[in-house]
Scaffold this active site. Structure first.
Site, PDB file in Angstrom:
ATOM      1  N   LYS A  96       3.963  -0.744  -1.729  1.00  0.00           N
ATOM      2  CA  LYS A  96       2.952  -1.668  -1.204  1.00  0.00           C
ATOM      3  C   LYS A  96       3.578  -2.629  -0.188  1.00  0.00           C
ATOM      4  O   LYS A  96       3.021  -2.876   0.873  1.00  0.00           O
ATOM      5  CB  LYS A  96       2.290  -2.431  -2.367  1.00  0.00           C
ATOM      6  CG  LYS A  96       1.404  -1.512  -3.223  1.00  0.00           C
ATOM      7  CD  LYS A  96       0.927  -2.152  -4.517  1.00  0.00           C
ATOM      8  CE  LYS A  96       0.184  -1.115  -5.362  1.00  0.00           C
ATOM      9  NZ  LYS A  96      -0.339  -1.645  -6.626  1.00  0.00           N
ATOM     10  N   GLN A 128       0.368  -6.782 -10.432  1.00  0.00           N
ATOM     11  CA  GLN A 128       0.647  -5.377 -10.731  1.00  0.00           C
ATOM     12  C   GLN A 128       0.394  -5.110 -12.219  1.00  0.00           C
ATOM     13  O   GLN A 128       0.964  -5.766 -13.083  1.00  0.00           O
ATOM     14  CB  GLN A 128       2.103  -5.041 -10.353  1.00  0.00           C
ATOM     15  CG  GLN A 128       2.459  -3.573 -10.522  1.00  0.00           C
ATOM     16  CD  GLN A 128       1.711  -2.663  -9.545  1.00  0.00           C
ATOM     17  OE1 GLN A 128       1.523  -2.999  -8.383  1.00  0.00           O
ATOM     18  NE2 GLN A 128       1.269  -1.511 -10.036  1.00  0.00           N
ATOM     19  N   ASP A 142      -7.255  -6.348  -4.867  1.00  0.00           N
ATOM     20  CA  ASP A 142      -7.405  -5.158  -5.718  1.00  0.00           C
ATOM     21  C   ASP A 142      -8.863  -4.961  -6.143  1.00  0.00           C
ATOM     22  O   ASP A 142      -9.196  -3.952  -6.762  1.00  0.00           O
ATOM     23  CB  ASP A 142      -6.532  -5.305  -6.981  1.00  0.00           C
ATOM     24  CG  ASP A 142      -5.349  -4.350  -6.974  1.00  0.00           C
ATOM     25  OD1 ASP A 142      -5.304  -3.476  -6.094  1.00  0.00           O
ATOM     26  OD2 ASP A 142      -4.478  -4.483  -7.854  1.00  0.00           O
TER      27      ASP A 142
END
Ligand code: NAP
Length: 284
Positions: free
Chosen positions: A53, A97, A120
């Site tokens: 990422k 995460q 997200d």
């Protein structure tokens, strides 16, 4: 017959080129998109995903930083860090995460992210908007799947889509994206009986299970279907998808490879979401 390969690596690189152009446009207005990630603990898979990422962010000119905290960090410390990132005007995108180490209340952590920085798309506000038909910050994997199918002109409207997964990361948002595009959807999961009977009706089959004892075989697939393989599992040290690629590609119309299918699309959509978040936050 051999299926058309849905090349996620290729399409992701095209998306990243577009995102880099958008970053250049924002720079002209003095805006520098910034992504902050939080990692708790040392799960090797999480470390590897995060490296990918941050590398993608760098490629497109997004600044980023990872806050790496030990596994025994108390929940309120993580929440306090989120509070700081929420109010830091330099930060446009925040990603925690997952999974977090055992003992964390993940839902509460996700709810602490201010929705317009939630790149997200997991905050209940963003999930709710999507369920109501409004696509703003959409979860990266489902968004990437739709972009990949659309790029290869796989029809969606009027088609029957079957998704094996009911999580907020994949199945639920993807179902809403399909619905918004006039597909007819079925969501299946671990309690679904006679799975093959259902999957065989799918014009688009998306499998996101990731269990060693689970595999999509030709008997699960309608001839000429588009088969999207999201699930990841490690078997004898090797990473594999949910789908028996060799056998299924002989009968499917379209198929994603693992690796090189959904994975790169997920990362490309994350950097796209970060630029989108920066644009929303700096609109005049
Ligand atoms: P998860 O929380 O483990 O969810 C797995 C889903 O599969 C659940 O809905 C579960 O049903 C269902 N399931 C489990 N066993 C099943 C079975 N035997 N038959 C039918 N359904 C079954 O995982 P996740 O976070 O949603 O991710 C799913 C997979 O996709 C994982 O392997 C993950 O690594 C992978 N993934 C890949 C990418 C990528 O970019 N390539 C991105 C995201 C996720 P229940 O709800 O009934 O438990």
């Amino acid at each position: 017959m051999t299926a058309v390969i849905l090349d996620g690596r290729l399409i992701a690189s095209e998306i990243k080129k577009q995102v880099a152009l958008q970053v250049g446009q924002l720079a002209k207005r003095g805006i520098k998109p910034f992504l902050a990630t939080i990692q708790v603990g040392d799960d090797p898979a999480s470390s590897s995903y995060l490296r990918g990422k941050h590398k993608a962010a760098e490629e497109v000119g997004i600044q980023s930083e990872n806050h790496h905290l030990p596994a025994n960090t108390p929940q309120d410390k993580v929440e306090a860090l989120l509070g700081q990132l929420n109010t830091n005007p330099r930060v446009h995108g925040i990603l925690v995460q997952l999974p977090l180490p055992r003992g964390f209340d993940e839902d509460r952590i996700i709810e602490r992210i201010i929705p317009y920085k939630d790149v997200d798309g997991l905050h209940p506000i963003n999930q709710g908007k999507l369920a109501a038909g409004k696509e703003e910050l959409v979860p990266c994997t489902p968004k990437g799947i739709i972009k990949l199918l659309s790029h290869y002109k796989v029809p969606i409207a009027g088609q029957r889509a079957v998704i094996i997964n009911r999580t907020t990361l994949v199945g639920r948002p993807l179902a809403n994206l399909f619905l918004n595009r006039d597909a007819t959807i079925t969501i299946s999961h671990s309690k679904t009986p006679n799975l093959a009977q259902i999957t065989k009706t799918a014009d688009i089959l998306v499998s996101a299970v990731g269990r060693e004892n689970f595999q999509i075989k030709p008997e699960h697939v309608k001839p000429k279907a588009a088969v999207v393989d999201v699930g990841l599992t490690r078997v004898e040290g090797k990473l594999r998808g949910d789908v028996d690629f060799e056998a299924v590609s002989k009968l499917a119309g379209f198929i994603t490879p693992v690796p090189g299918g959904v994975g790169p699309m997920t990362v490309a959509c994350l950097v796209e979401n970060t630029v989108q978040a920066a644009s929303i936050q700096t609109r005049g």
